[in-house]
Design a protein around this motif. Structure first.
Motif: not given
Length: 317
Positions: A255-282
């Motif tokens: 949140g703080l970083t995005a307020v300072i400067t826009p963050l381009d996240i093209q290099g982060i795939t949907a799989v990376d995001m999904a694994v992050m979410l699944v890990s907490v759900v597990l």
């Protein structure tokens, strides 16, 4: 040879800092009649998230925002799978009903919010403001939870004070917490810088270094703190540290970083995001079974993280 020596010094500082931070935070919780889970969710989590904050802000200011987001996503995945897994393998982690019903779902909600905001491939100022508002709501809820559990914390503190031989003095509690945080931050920075130099000198690509050394180094404080807390039988601080750090990483740091400067996240795939979410759900699902993360469940989390890491390395361009 100097880098190798600094790696050893960095690891030693992190381990010593984790030990003193855990001891000081636990004693501080008892003296303030605050449940240990609250200390883990706030003071300990904020302190162990300092490396992620430093790396993400510097990355964004240097024009590499993709690394800032990747650092948070990778660290959160490591927190939930590798760190909880290692801590549970050291000693089964007893999870309170409140943590299962309220705290872990907050971490899941933060992960879902990040995925929704990042759907368009960027985090802009308005997204950063929304994340910071979410962080403010989380902190307000946590403080309210501490107030509601004060009476219970007082009775627990009274019982523990009677059993303890020499409770730490207030100034010593603060010294342990501050000194422990300093050891974690300085030690992790030494480890990341020195290990990166060694890896690059051996011809290992920067991509592999970023995925392993940097992500592992910034999560080293959480790993050391949670494992030490679990070994001391303080599961509340161990799980609170992980869940609190994940929420801090997403809501406050991004949140703080995005307020300072826009963050381009093209290099982060949907799989990376999904694994992050699944890990907490597990972690949440495992915690619901008798409110304990068993050793075999910890081993499963560690195995899952290692499999994900192998997949990342195999798909490097």
């Amino acid at each position: 040879m100097i880098d190798v020596l600094l790696i050893v010094v960095g690891v030693a500082l992190v381990l010593l800092g984790a030990d003193k931070l855990t001891e000081g935070a636990s004693a501080l919780a008892r003296r303030m009649s605050v449940p240990e889970i609250i200390i883990g969710l706030t003071i300990v989590a904020a302190g162990t998230s300092a490396p992620e904050l430093f790396v993400s802000l510097v990355s964004a200011l240097k024009g590499t925002p993709d690394m800032a987001v990747g650092n948070v996503v990778g660290s959160n995945t490591m927190n939930a799978m590798l760190i909880v897994g290692c801590a549970a393998m050291v000693a089964p982690m007893v999870i309170s009903r409140s943590t299962v019903r309220k705290d872990i779902p907050c971490s899941i909600a933060a992960s879902v919010l990040l995925i929704l905001l990042a759907y368009d491939g960027a985090l802009v100022v308005i997204d950063g403001i929304l994340l910071l508002l979410g962080f403010a709501a989380f902190m307000t809820y946590t403080l309210m939870q501490a107030k509601q559990g004060k009476a219970e914390g007082e009775s627990a503190a009274t019982a523990e004070t009677g059993a303890a031989s020499k409770p730490l003095r207030p100034w010593l509690c603060v010294l342990y917490v501050v000194g422990g945080l300093a050891g974690l931050v300085v030690g992790s920075n030494l480890f990341v810088d020195s290990a990166s130099n060694v890896a690059l000198s051996l011809g290992i690509s920067e991509g592999v270094v970023g995925l392993t050394v940097v992500a592992g180094g910034t999560s080293l404080p959480e790993l050391a703190t949670s494992v030490v807390a679990a070994r001391k039988g303080q599961s509340a601080i161990a799980i609170g540290n992980v869940i609190g750090s994940n929420v801090f990483n997403i809501l406050m740091i991004l949140g703080l970083t995005a307020v300072i400067t826009p963050l381009d996240i093209q290099g982060i795939t949907a799989v990376d995001m999904a694994v992050m979410l699944v890990s907490v759900v597990l972690v949440w699902l495992f915690s619901r079974t008798r409110y304990t993360v068993e050793r075999w469940e910890g081993a499963l989390l560690v195995g899952g993280y290692l499999a994900y890491l192998c997949w990342l390395i195999s798909n490097l361009a």
